[in-house]
Design a protein around this motif. Sequence first.
Motif, PDB file in Angstrom:
ATOM      1  N   UNK A   1      31.985  36.914  32.546  1.00 32.75           N
ATOM      2  CA  UNK A   1      32.262  37.062  31.115  1.00 32.75           C
ATOM      3  C   UNK A   1      33.691  37.495  30.836  1.00 32.75           C
ATOM      4  N   UNK A   2      34.353  38.074  31.826  1.00 30.91           N
ATOM      5  CA  UNK A   2      35.708  38.601  31.644  1.00 30.91           C
ATOM      6  C   UNK A   2      36.789  37.598  32.033  1.00 30.91           C
ATOM      7  N   UNK A   3      36.420  36.561  32.737  1.00 37.51           N
ATOM      8  CA  UNK A   3      37.401  35.629  33.289  1.00 37.51           C
ATOM      9  C   UNK A   3      38.219  34.944  32.199  1.00 37.51           C
ATOM     10  N   UNK A   4      39.529  34.928  32.397  1.00 39.78           N
ATOM     11  CA  UNK A   4      40.463  34.254  31.497  1.00 39.78           C
ATOM     12  C   UNK A   4      41.663  33.833  32.344  1.00 39.78           C
ATOM     13  N   UNK A   5      41.534  32.676  33.036  1.00 39.52           N
ATOM     14  CA  UNK A   5      42.590  32.269  33.959  1.00 39.52           C
ATOM     15  C   UNK A   5      43.979  32.237  33.329  1.00 39.52           C
ATOM     16  N   UNK A   6      44.080  31.881  32.062  1.00 36.33           N
ATOM     17  CA  UNK A   6      45.387  31.838  31.401  1.00 36.33           C
ATOM     18  C   UNK A   6      46.023  33.227  31.348  1.00 36.33           C
ATOM     19  N   UNK A   7      45.178  34.269  31.375  1.00 30.79           N
ATOM     20  CA  UNK A   7      45.674  35.646  31.356  1.00 30.79           C
ATOM     21  C   UNK A   7      45.667  36.283  32.743  1.00 30.79           C
ATOM     22  N   UNK A   8      45.364  35.477  33.770  1.00 33.26           N
ATOM     23  CA  UNK A   8      45.446  35.984  35.138  1.00 33.26           C
ATOM     24  C   UNK A   8      44.191  36.620  35.681  1.00 33.26           C
ATOM     25  N   UNK A   9      43.043  36.376  35.054  1.00 26.41           N
ATOM     26  CA  UNK A   9      41.794  36.898  35.604  1.00 26.41           C
ATOM     27  C   UNK A   9      40.853  35.739  35.889  1.00 26.41           C
ATOM     28  N   UNK A  10      40.250  35.781  37.088  1.00 22.34           N
ATOM     29  CA  UNK A  10      39.349  34.712  37.502  1.00 22.34           C
ATOM     30  C   UNK A  10      37.987  35.294  37.863  1.00 22.34           C
ATOM     31  N   UNK A  11      36.963  34.507  37.646  1.00 22.84           N
ATOM     32  CA  UNK A  11      35.603  34.914  37.956  1.00 22.84           C
ATOM     33  C   UNK A  11      35.412  35.054  39.462  1.00 22.84           C
ATOM     34  N   UNK A  12      34.607  36.031  39.841  1.00 22.60           N
ATOM     35  CA  UNK A  12      34.318  36.253  41.263  1.00 22.60           C
ATOM     36  C   UNK A  12      33.583  35.080  41.896  1.00 22.60           C
ATOM     37  N   UNK A  13      32.995  34.201  41.093  1.00 22.57           N
ATOM     38  CA  UNK A  13      32.303  33.032  41.644  1.00 22.57           C
ATOM     39  C   UNK A  13      33.180  31.782  41.629  1.00 22.57           C
ATOM     40  N   UNK A  14      34.419  31.910  41.166  1.00 26.61           N
ATOM     41  CA  UNK A  14      35.322  30.759  41.132  1.00 26.61           C
ATOM     42  C   UNK A  14      35.710  30.372  42.558  1.00 26.61           C
ATOM     43  N   UNK A  15      36.056  29.099  42.779  1.00 29.28           N
ATOM     44  CA  UNK A  15      36.494  28.682  44.117  1.00 29.28           C
ATOM     45  C   UNK A  15      37.680  29.512  44.620  1.00 29.28           C
ATOM     46  N   UNK A  16      38.597  29.872  43.742  1.00 30.76           N
ATOM     47  CA  UNK A  16      39.752  30.667  44.133  1.00 30.76           C
ATOM     48  C   UNK A  16      39.301  32.026  44.673  1.00 30.76           C
ATOM     49  N   UNK A  17      38.476  32.735  43.911  1.00 32.36           N
ATOM     50  CA  UNK A  17      38.018  34.060  44.339  1.00 32.36           C
ATOM     51  C   UNK A  17      37.190  33.969  45.614  1.00 32.36           C
ATOM     52  N   UNK A  18      36.288  32.991  45.682  1.00 37.36           N
ATOM     53  CA  UNK A  18      35.443  32.867  46.875  1.00 37.36           C
ATOM     54  C   UNK A  18      36.278  32.613  48.121  1.00 37.36           C
TER      55      UNK A  18
ATOM     56  N   UNK B   1      46.264  37.250  40.480  1.00 43.42           N
ATOM     57  CA  UNK B   1      44.989  37.167  39.767  1.00 43.42           C
ATOM     58  C   UNK B   1      44.211  38.458  39.957  1.00 43.42           C
ATOM     59  N   UNK B   2      43.420  38.800  38.949  1.00 47.24           N
ATOM     60  CA  UNK B   2      42.453  39.890  39.057  1.00 47.24           C
ATOM     61  C   UNK B   2      41.085  39.234  39.129  1.00 47.24           C
ATOM     62  N   UNK B   3      40.243  39.687  40.038  1.00 47.84           N
ATOM     63  CA  UNK B   3      38.920  39.108  40.232  1.00 47.84           C
ATOM     64  C   UNK B   3      37.917  39.917  39.415  1.00 47.84           C
ATOM     65  N   UNK B   4      37.278  39.259  38.458  1.00 43.82           N
ATOM     66  CA  UNK B   4      36.437  39.924  37.466  1.00 43.82           C
ATOM     67  C   UNK B   4      35.087  39.227  37.335  1.00 43.82           C
TER      68      UNK B   4
END
Length: 106
Positions: A65-82, A59-62
Amino acid sequence: HAGGIEADRTAMARATRDLRYYSARRANAQLIEPSDDTETVRFGGEVTIDREDGRRQTFRIVGEDEADPAQGSVSHVSPLARALMGKSVGDTAMLAGAEVEIVAVG
């Protein structure tokens, strides 16, 4: 014709709302300088994890507005990123009740 006027009003309301949203987001935007730190999970970086079931995911932490989990990017506030921020290769974290191991940071 009345339907055309109503459609125009709806389109204008939608455009006005979108412009307000964009303006607010732009006003709050913060420039994050790229970091030379490739040792720890950070905003803008990539992290690869191994799940208990054998799946390996990257995953890339973004920004939100950029988050698209299906494309491998997750929001920095998501449980995964945190759960992963600040950790390094070899560290483990709990995600949804299961342990994951960080196998790569980039």
